[in-house]
Design a protein around this motif. Structure first.
Motif, PDB file in Angstrom:
ATOM      1  N   HIS A  51      43.140  42.675  35.305  1.00 34.06           N
ATOM      2  CA  HIS A  51      42.605  41.629  36.182  1.00 34.06           C
ATOM      3  C   HIS A  51      41.419  40.959  35.520  1.00 34.06           C
ATOM      4  CE1 HIS A  51      39.692  40.182  39.201  1.00 34.06           C
ATOM      5  NE2 HIS A  51      40.758  39.773  39.852  1.00 34.06           N
ATOM      6  N   GLU A  52      41.488  39.622  35.440  1.00 29.24           N
ATOM      7  CA  GLU A  52      40.370  38.856  34.896  1.00 29.24           C
ATOM      8  C   GLU A  52      39.485  38.349  36.028  1.00 29.24           C
ATOM      9  OE1 GLU A  52      39.372  34.645  32.634  1.00 29.24           O
ATOM     10  OE2 GLU A  52      41.312  35.594  32.258  1.00 29.24           O
ATOM     11  N   ASN A  53      38.202  38.614  35.924  1.00 33.91           N
ATOM     12  CA  ASN A  53      37.218  38.071  36.871  1.00 33.91           C
ATOM     13  C   ASN A  53      37.058  36.574  36.615  1.00 33.91           C
ATOM     14  OD1 ASN A  53      35.892  39.499  34.398  1.00 33.91           O
ATOM     15  ND2 ASN A  53      34.367  37.959  34.985  1.00 33.91           N
ATOM     16  N   GLU A  54      37.631  35.782  37.478  1.00 27.97           N
ATOM     17  CA  GLU A  54      37.626  34.326  37.322  1.00 27.97           C
ATOM     18  C   GLU A  54      36.919  33.702  38.513  1.00 27.97           C
ATOM     19  OE1 GLU A  54      37.638  31.276  35.990  1.00 27.97           O
ATOM     20  OE2 GLU A  54      39.649  31.446  35.137  1.00 27.97           O
TER      21      GLU A  54
ATOM     22  N   ARG B  31      47.575  39.789  31.526  1.00 25.10           N
ATOM     23  CA  ARG B  31      46.403  39.325  32.255  1.00 25.10           C
ATOM     24  C   ARG B  31      46.849  38.650  33.552  1.00 25.10           C
ATOM     25  NH1 ARG B  31      43.436  34.218  31.427  1.00 25.10           N
ATOM     26  NH2 ARG B  31      45.524  33.346  31.169  1.00 25.10           N
ATOM     27  N   LEU B  32      46.096  38.882  34.635  1.00 30.46           N
ATOM     28  CA  LEU B  32      46.387  38.241  35.915  1.00 30.46           C
ATOM     29  C   LEU B  32      45.116  38.085  36.738  1.00 30.46           C
ATOM     30  CD1 LEU B  32      48.284  40.722  38.315  1.00 30.46           C
ATOM     31  CD2 LEU B  32      46.570  41.372  36.629  1.00 30.46           C
ATOM     32  N   PHE B  33      45.240  37.419  37.892  1.00 31.66           N
ATOM     33  CA  PHE B  33      44.091  37.053  38.723  1.00 31.66           C
ATOM     34  C   PHE B  33      44.313  37.512  40.165  1.00 31.66           C
ATOM     35  CE2 PHE B  33      44.657  34.116  35.239  1.00 31.66           C
ATOM     36  CZ  PHE B  33      43.398  34.027  34.680  1.00 31.66           C
ATOM     37  N   SER B  34      43.289  37.283  41.017  1.00 27.55           N
ATOM     38  CA  SER B  34      43.367  37.811  42.377  1.00 27.55           C
ATOM     39  C   SER B  34      43.234  36.735  43.462  1.00 27.55           C
ATOM     40  CB  SER B  34      42.314  38.908  42.586  1.00 27.55           C
ATOM     41  OG  SER B  34      41.011  38.435  42.285  1.00 27.55           O
ATOM     42  N   PHE B  35      43.854  35.575  43.220  1.00 30.17           N
ATOM     43  CA  PHE B  35      44.158  34.595  44.259  1.00 30.17           C
ATOM     44  C   PHE B  35      42.992  33.712  44.729  1.00 30.17           C
ATOM     45  CE2 PHE B  35      47.247  37.970  44.360  1.00 30.17           C
ATOM     46  CZ  PHE B  35      48.453  37.272  44.370  1.00 30.17           C
ATOM     47  N   TYR B  36      43.329  32.447  44.878  1.00 28.24           N
ATOM     48  CA  TYR B  36      42.437  31.457  45.482  1.00 28.24           C
ATOM     49  C   TYR B  36      42.500  31.574  47.000  1.00 28.24           C
ATOM     50  CZ  TYR B  36      42.591  29.091  40.901  1.00 28.24           C
ATOM     51  OH  TYR B  36      42.499  28.782  39.563  1.00 28.24           O
ATOM     52  N   TYR B  37      41.433  31.131  47.661  1.00 30.11           N
ATOM     53  CA  TYR B  37      41.415  31.220  49.137  1.00 30.11           C
ATOM     54  C   TYR B  37      40.534  30.131  49.736  1.00 30.11           C
ATOM     55  CZ  TYR B  37      37.042  33.754  48.138  1.00 30.11           C
ATOM     56  OH  TYR B  37      35.801  34.110  47.686  1.00 30.11           O
TER      57      TYR B  37
ATOM     58  N   GLU C  79      39.859  49.812  42.815  1.00 30.47           N
ATOM     59  CA  GLU C  79      39.798  51.097  43.516  1.00 30.47           C
ATOM     60  C   GLU C  79      40.778  51.147  44.680  1.00 30.47           C
ATOM     61  OE1 GLU C  79      35.303  52.758  42.589  1.00 30.47           O
ATOM     62  OE2 GLU C  79      35.685  51.820  44.545  1.00 30.47           O
ATOM     63  N   SER C  80      40.948  50.041  45.385  1.00 33.36           N
ATOM     64  CA  SER C  80      41.848  50.037  46.543  1.00 33.36           C
ATOM     65  C   SER C  80      43.310  50.094  46.120  1.00 33.36           C
ATOM     66  CB  SER C  80      41.600  48.786  47.398  1.00 33.36           C
ATOM     67  OG  SER C  80      40.289  48.791  47.928  1.00 33.36           O
ATOM     68  N   VAL C  81      43.665  49.374  45.070  1.00 34.20           N
ATOM     69  CA  VAL C  81      45.042  49.426  44.572  1.00 34.20           C
ATOM     70  C   VAL C  81      45.324  50.792  43.962  1.00 34.20           C
ATOM     71  CG1 VAL C  81      46.657  48.458  42.894  1.00 34.20           C
ATOM     72  CG2 VAL C  81      45.171  46.937  44.231  1.00 34.20           C
ATOM     73  N   ASN C  82      44.361  51.303  43.215  1.00 35.24           N
ATOM     74  CA  ASN C  82      44.417  52.674  42.701  1.00 35.24           C
ATOM     75  C   ASN C  82      45.737  52.970  41.989  1.00 35.24           C
ATOM     76  OD1 ASN C  82      43.529  55.301  42.211  1.00 35.24           O
ATOM     77  ND2 ASN C  82      44.354  56.074  44.145  1.00 35.24           N
ATOM     78  N   SER C  83      46.037  52.139  40.990  1.00 37.21           N
ATOM     79  CA  SER C  83      47.283  52.307  40.231  1.00 37.21           C
ATOM     80  C   SER C  83      46.966  52.419  38.754  1.00 37.21           C
ATOM     81  CB  SER C  83      48.200  51.109  40.460  1.00 37.21           C
ATOM     82  OG  SER C  83      49.273  51.111  39.526  1.00 37.21           O
ATOM     83  N   PRO C  84      47.674  53.289  38.031  1.00 39.00           N
ATOM     84  CA  PRO C  84      47.474  53.366  36.580  1.00 39.00           C
ATOM     85  C   PRO C  84      47.915  52.084  35.876  1.00 39.00           C
ATOM     86  CG  PRO C  84      49.380  54.668  37.251  1.00 39.00           C
ATOM     87  CD  PRO C  84      48.690  54.249  38.501  1.00 39.00           C
ATOM     88  N   ALA C  85      48.644  51.232  36.585  1.00 34.82           N
ATOM     89  CA  ALA C  85      49.140  49.991  35.990  1.00 34.82           C
ATOM     90  C   ALA C  85      48.181  48.824  36.175  1.00 34.82           C
ATOM     91  CB  ALA C  85      50.497  49.631  36.586  1.00 34.82           C
ATOM     92  N   LEU C  86      47.049  49.039  36.844  1.00 34.41           N
ATOM     93  CA  LEU C  86      46.081  47.958  37.036  1.00 34.41           C
ATOM     94  C   LEU C  86      44.710  48.373  36.522  1.00 34.41           C
ATOM     95  CD1 LEU C  86      45.385  45.152  38.154  1.00 34.41           C
ATOM     96  CD2 LEU C  86      44.788  46.267  40.318  1.00 34.41           C
ATOM     97  N   LYS C  87      44.241  47.660  35.501  1.00 30.61           N
ATOM     98  CA  LYS C  87      42.912  47.856  34.939  1.00 30.61           C
ATOM     99  C   LYS C  87      42.188  46.509  34.923  1.00 30.61           C
ATOM    100  CE  LYS C  87      43.684  52.228  34.085  1.00 30.61           C
ATOM    101  NZ  LYS C  87      42.978  53.293  34.858  1.00 30.61           N
ATOM    102  N   LEU C  88      41.087  46.441  34.196  1.00 33.32           N
ATOM    103  CA  LEU C  88      40.273  45.224  34.191  1.00 33.32           C
ATOM    104  C   LEU C  88      40.130  44.622  32.799  1.00 33.32           C
ATOM    105  CD1 LEU C  88      37.316  46.399  36.476  1.00 33.32           C
ATOM    106  CD2 LEU C  88      39.425  45.207  37.166  1.00 33.32           C
TER     107      LEU C  88
END
Length: 279
Positions: free
Chosen positions: A144-147, A106-112, A163-172
């Protein structure tokens, strides 16, 4: 309802206790065969030594538990940090997954903070792409966890990432409570677009009025509707309990054995209503 579909029950066992032996005992008592590993002994999974990973593996093996996922904190940092910062930490998460035999991280997509989502979008995609590339070929899938408070908090931006990363190694990973806490009706507003990419279910519910986390099926997370739709779509993966019923903090949450049991029983009612068995 008679169950005709089986999902694998897991859970964030560090919400039960810091001692992994207590974690294992409670998870087994709840009928789970898997555990989602975020921490033990007060140490986050990406900070464990080789000796700690080996001991954790022994404890879970002795209890008859397997790891469903490594619940890493990767991506729960500011997007201004160098790309390599989280790629290096992912290497440690991948090592943990290798030792424990976990198929997902599990991982996330960054604070901003202080910037708009539009301003950081390219930097987020660059970092998520680098993470996915690092995982490709390892046999481990990143979810990816929606946080709340990260770039991928609402369905449109979650979809943009995958969709932009478009990798078999990244799902939700689907987390209904987190969607509720950012003003989204999870099933109504997100499920149809995101379902093709959903590989993992996190079990948490919340009240729209306050954001308070509640047992599954007792909030506004449209958990039953989602479970029924996942069942009908052929989903046969993990359902991971993340109750957060006592208190939550930056990188995790806590429930304790009793509240964790409350969460498990509430979700069992949802599964029963949907005709899904947790094994």
């Amino acid at each position: 309802m008679t169950s005709t579909v089986e999902w694998q029950l897991s859970g964030f066992a560090d919400e039960i206790d810091a001692d992994p032996r207590v974690q294992a005992a409670v998870m087994r008592a709840l009928g789970a065969s898997y555990v989602e590993v975020r921490g033990a002994w007060g140490v986050n999974i990406v900070d464990m030594s080789e000796e700690q990973l080996a001991e954790l593996k022994t404890i879970f093996d002795e209890a008859g538990l397997k790891a469903s996922a490594i619940a890493s904190p990767i991506g729960k940092v500011d997007v201004s940090l160098p790309v390599e910062h989280e790629v290096e930490r992912l290497g440690r998460a991948l090592r943990a997954a290798e030792v424990l035999g976990a198929p997902y991280i599990r991982l996330f997509s960054f604070y901003y903070e202080g910037r708009t989502a539009e301003e950081v979008r390219d930097a987020v995609i660059e970092r998520m792409t680098a993470l996915a590339r690092r995982a490709e070929g390892t046999g481990v899938t990143l979810v990816h966890e929606n946080e709340k408070d990260i770039f991928g908090d609402i369905p449109s931006r979650v979809l943009d990432i995958v969709e932009s990363v478009n990798s078999p190694a990244l799902k939700l990973a689907w987390d209904p409570a987190n969607f509720v806490q950012v003003g989204v009706k999870p099933f109504t507003e997100g499920y149809e677009a995101l379902r093709p990419h959903v590989a993992y279910l996190q079990v948490k519910d919340a009240l729209a009025a306050s954001g308070q986390v509640v047992p599954a099926g007792e909030g506004d997370g449209e958990v039953l509707e989602t479970v029924e739709a996942l069942r009908d779509s052929g989903y046969t993966g993990f359902a991971s309990l993340e109750p957060h019923l006592a208190h939550a903090y930056e990188t995790g949450g806590f429930s304790g054995p009793y509240a964790f049991g409350v969460a498990a029983r509430a979700f069992a009612k949802v599964l029963d209503a949907a005709g899904v068995a947790a094994v």
